[in-house]
Design a protein around this motif. Structure first.
Motif, mmCIF file in Angstrom:
data_model
loop_
_atom_site.group_PDB
_atom_site.id
_atom_site.type_symbol
_atom_site.label_atom_id
_atom_site.label_comp_id
_atom_site.label_asym_id
_atom_site.label_seq_id
_atom_site.Cartn_x
_atom_site.Cartn_y
_atom_site.Cartn_z
ATOM 1 N N LEU A 73 65.496 36.059 56.324
ATOM 2 C CA LEU A 73 66.267 35.785 55.170
ATOM 3 C C LEU A 73 66.159 34.424 54.643
ATOM 4 N N ALA A 85 71.451 34.226 65.596
ATOM 5 C CA ALA A 85 72.831 34.805 65.827
ATOM 6 C C ALA A 85 73.874 35.126 64.927
ATOM 7 N N ARG A 86 73.621 34.606 63.778
ATOM 8 C CA ARG A 86 74.345 34.873 62.635
ATOM 9 C C ARG A 86 73.817 35.635 61.794
ATOM 10 N N ARG A 163 75.763 43.327 61.343
ATOM 11 C CA ARG A 163 74.515 42.385 60.877
ATOM 12 C C ARG A 163 73.463 43.060 60.059
ATOM 13 N N ARG A 181 70.098 61.189 69.993
ATOM 14 C CA ARG A 181 70.397 61.585 68.528
ATOM 15 C C ARG A 181 71.562 60.605 67.947
ATOM 16 N N ASP A 188 70.463 55.014 61.253
ATOM 17 C CA ASP A 188 70.150 55.686 60.024
ATOM 18 C C ASP A 188 71.379 55.652 59.027
ATOM 19 N N ALA A 192 71.215 53.587 55.622
ATOM 20 C CA ALA A 192 71.660 54.260 54.333
ATOM 21 C C ALA A 192 72.942 53.430 53.682
ATOM 22 N N GLU A 193 73.983 53.075 54.518
ATOM 23 C CA GLU A 193 75.112 52.484 53.846
ATOM 24 C C GLU A 193 75.062 51.120 53.551
ATOM 25 N N THR A 210 58.373 59.652 65.355
ATOM 26 C CA THR A 210 59.506 60.233 64.665
ATOM 27 C C THR A 210 60.475 59.200 64.007
ATOM 28 N N MET B 1 62.983 59.532 59.238
ATOM 29 C CA MET B 1 64.082 60.557 59.792
ATOM 30 C C MET B 1 65.288 60.340 59.425
ATOM 31 N N SER B 2 66.204 61.594 59.105
ATOM 32 C CA SER B 2 67.562 61.306 58.940
ATOM 33 C C SER B 2 68.219 62.246 59.395
ATOM 34 N N VAL B 3 69.379 61.877 60.077
ATOM 35 C CA VAL B 3 70.059 62.901 60.876
ATOM 36 C C VAL B 3 71.644 62.791 60.400
ATOM 37 N N VAL B 4 71.704 62.146 59.121
ATOM 38 C CA VAL B 4 73.080 61.898 58.507
ATOM 39 C C VAL B 4 73.302 62.974 57.495
ATOM 40 N N ALA B 8 78.312 62.987 54.833
ATOM 41 C CA ALA B 8 78.722 61.719 55.407
ATOM 42 C C ALA B 8 78.239 60.587 54.518
ATOM 43 N N LEU B 9 77.101 60.667 53.696
ATOM 44 C CA LEU B 9 76.652 59.857 52.727
ATOM 45 C C LEU B 9 77.443 59.690 51.485
ATOM 46 N N ARG B 12 80.908 57.814 52.056
ATOM 47 C CA ARG B 12 80.869 56.405 52.075
ATOM 48 C C ARG B 12 79.661 56.099 51.093
ATOM 49 N N VAL B 14 76.961 54.185 49.027
ATOM 50 C CA VAL B 14 75.938 53.311 49.401
ATOM 51 C C VAL B 14 76.281 51.897 48.814
ATOM 52 N N GLU B 15 76.280 50.739 49.374
ATOM 53 C CA GLU B 15 76.738 49.678 49.046
ATOM 54 C C GLU B 15 75.312 48.885 49.078
ATOM 55 N N GLU B 19 79.673 43.954 52.272
ATOM 56 C CA GLU B 19 80.649 43.196 51.583
ATOM 57 C C GLU B 19 80.891 41.846 52.295
ATOM 58 N N GLY B 25 73.008 34.630 53.507
ATOM 59 C CA GLY B 25 72.876 35.673 54.661
ATOM 60 C C GLY B 25 73.498 35.254 55.918
ATOM 61 N N ALA B 27 76.227 35.145 58.834
ATOM 62 C CA ALA B 27 77.619 35.516 59.273
ATOM 63 C C ALA B 27 78.464 34.146 59.663
ATOM 64 N N THR B 118 72.749 35.426 71.717
ATOM 65 C CA THR B 118 72.465 36.033 70.499
ATOM 66 C C THR B 118 73.516 36.063 70.059
#
Lengths: 326, 274
Positions: A73, A85-86, A163, A181, A188, A192-193, A210, B1-4, B8-9, B12, B14-15, B19, B25, B27, B118
């Protein structure tokens, strides 16, 4: 997201002690160049000792490289290792620091140490444990759990305190399919979010095929290929893998078998060959049609896997066994 | 691969940007006191799970020593005071110095420090949290030893409250030393050995009355931080304790504590990034 240039690290030679032989200097990472894009699941694949963990330790600020640069970043991690770490969450192979805590306290404490308030740490802890199906085990110390459950609890701790980059060193080791799983679903979902990026270290080829978007193949500290799993497999698309299993031992006195041996990787009774399709056809015909068939226990024909890619790319043959984890 | 699942999507959205993301970048860092508290709490719970048997060992060891010494030392005298004070502080040395040196030695060798390294937590929080937890963990054993000792050697319980200062200050000095030894030792076995030696020194030089020892041993005794905790405690058994000297002794403990914890913090930084 993450740019690595010319990263090198050499472990110095160790002197032998009391008759034990010394070890020569090892180049653990050798001029590594990588670009990880935002939001992708990027894999590091290679046999044991290929330099995967050393590379990851340099990316997470745990180890200073001898030369080269790491930028995450836009931050120079070699110069400011404490910034890593941040930015990222790291799941290492060891759980020693958390072993004697309960699952719940391990997750909560890790969140607190990522700078969350007590209230936020507890809320995130509850969410993550629920998401991974660990709520029932929340009050148990990690030490009392099975290997796979403990690994899942450490993964939970890594997820508390969001993170943008997750660095996971063999996260699913020892896990049953349900836990695996849960891990991949959680990964995932974060992608996605929140557009999270994942750097995954693995020597499990099946998993790599996979879940990964792109994969860098490491051998003896060098990146020998970097592409999508499909892209890598295309490089050996013209080849088919033939596996032969002999009943006791191969009948070397038969000329057709002796010819095949030159191209086979042997492990006990099992021979593995990479051949062009017509060669494969004639090889199968030769061992199934003639007297060799009496010595044959089993044979398979398969399209190439990442393992074959690894071989085709010139990875050290002796390391192949370590590439695939049973 | 997508198991969601699609639901569910949808639930919530997509952002595009997290936030809690900052412009650069990064934290925020964990703050010193909250993370000190978190480490302290976690370490205390660890100690409760795994170390209770060892606390019993530490206490019984000290009580056993007092039983042995009772045959040699007169009740109520100066020597009795030294034995009781020495045995009580020995519990602190056992847990804070010996066990903490072992803990950090093993944590470092097994790669457990990576976990803390870490996380954006100040090194001092990790070291002080662990040291503080180990020092607090000695409280019940030290108090029990002191009370049993006072009963056995016919000493007054009047000024036992001084333990409220002796335990944290001797605890700081000894746990700082233990943490530094554990983090600096190149191998975990060496950390264990150094911790054991430190505890043996605290036993031999702290419990046995100093007057009967050869001169060079008395110098060695002056070098050991636990001695000052022992002396401070022993002085309070008298009819008219010399509080100025008690304070001075405790001041030495505090000074050694600050110095050794600073060294331990430095050693932690050094061990965390190799």
């Amino acid at each position: 997201m993450c740019a690595v240039r010319g990263l090198s690290k050499t472990y110095p030679a160790a002197r032998g002690r009391r008759g034990a032989p010394g070890t020569p200097a090892v180049r653990a990472t050798d001029d590594v160049r990588l670009d990880i894009r935002r939001g992708e699941i990027f894999g590091l694949l290679g046999p044991n000792g290929a330099g995967k963990s050393t590379l990851v330790r340099q990316l997470t600020g745990l180890m200073r490289p001898d030369s080269g640069s790491v930028e995450i970043l836009g931050h120079d991690i070699v110069r400011y290792p404490e910034r890593a770490a941040r930015i990222l969450a790291y799941l290492g192979q060891e759980s020693t620091a958390l072993d004697e805590l309960t699952v719940s306290l391990a997750a909560e404490t890790t969140g607190r140490l990522r700078g969350l308030s007590l209230k936020d740490a507890r809320a995130e802890r509850d969410d993550v444990l629920e998401e991974l199906g660990l709520t029932a085990l929340a009050a148990r110390p990690l030490k009392k759990l099975s290997g796979g459950q403990r690994r899942l609890a450490c993964f939970a701790a890594a997820l508390v305190g969001r993170r943008p980059l997750l660095v996971l060193d063999e996260p699913t080791t020892g896990m049953d399919p349900v836990a695996r799983r849960a891990v991949w679903a959680a990964v995932d979902r974060r992608r996605a979010e929140r557009g999270a990026t994942v750097l995954l270290v693995t020597h499990n080829v099946i998993e790599a095929e996979t879940v990964l978007d792109r994969v860098a193949v490491l051998d003896q500290g060098r990146v020998i290929a970097c592409d999508s799993p499909a892209g890598l497999k295309e490089r050996v698309a013209g080849e088919v893998r033939v596996e032969l299993v002999w009943r006791e031992k191969a009948p070397m006195e038969l000329s057709e078998v002796a010819r095949l041996r030159e191209r086979a990787v042997e492990s006990g009774r099992r021979w593995s060959l990479r051949l062009a399709p017509d060669e494969a056809r004639s090889a199968v015909a030769a061992v199934t049609g003639g007297p060799a068939f009496d010595f044959l226990d089993d044979f398979t024909l398969a399209t190439p896997s990442l393992e074959d890619v690894y071989l085709a790319l010139g990875g050290s043959r002796s390391g192949v066994k370590g590439l695939v984890k049973a | 691969m997508s198991v969601v699942s699609a639901e569910a999507l949808r639930e919530r959205p997509v952002e595009a940007v997290p936030e809690d993301a900052h412009d650069d970048g990064l934290a925020p860092r964990a703050k010193f006191l909250p993370s000190l508290g978190a480490v302290y709490r976690a370490q205390l719970s660890r100690a409760r799970v795994a170390r209770i048997p060892l606390l019993f060992v530490a206490t019984f060891q000290s009580i056993g020593i007092m039983i042995l010494m009772r045959g040699v030392v007169d009740q109520g005298g100066r020597e009795a005071q030294a034995v009781v004070a020495g045995s009580a502080v020995l519990v602190v040395a056992f847990v804070a110095l010996n066990l903490l040196a072992q803990y950090f030695g093993q944590l470092r060798a097994a790669g457990g420090l990576d976990h803390y390294a870490t996380l954006p937590v100040p090194p001092a929080s990790v070291v002080l949290g662990a040291a503080g937890a180990y020092a607090s963990f000695t409280v019940p054993g030290t108090v029990v030893t002191a009370v049993v000792g006072c009963a056995m050697f016919d000493l007054p319980l009047t000024h036992l409250w001084v333990l409220a200062a002796v335990i944290p200050l001797a605890g700081a000095a000894l746990s700082g030393l233990g943490a530094a030894l554990g983090l600096l030792a190149p191998r975990p076995e060496l950390a264990t050995l150094l911790g054991q030696l430190g505890m043996s020194a605290a036993l031999l030089l702290g419990v046995l009355p100093a007057d009967r020892m050869p001169e060079f041993v008395q110098y060695a005794r002056d070098l050991l931080p636990s001695t000052y905790g022992v002396e401070a405690f022993a002085r309070t058994f008298g009819d008219h304790p010399d509080w100025a000297t008690v304070l001075l002794d405790l001041g030495v403990c505090a000074g050694v504590g600050v110095a050794s914890l600073a060294v331990a913090t430095w050693a932690y930084r050094r061990a965390a990034v190799r």
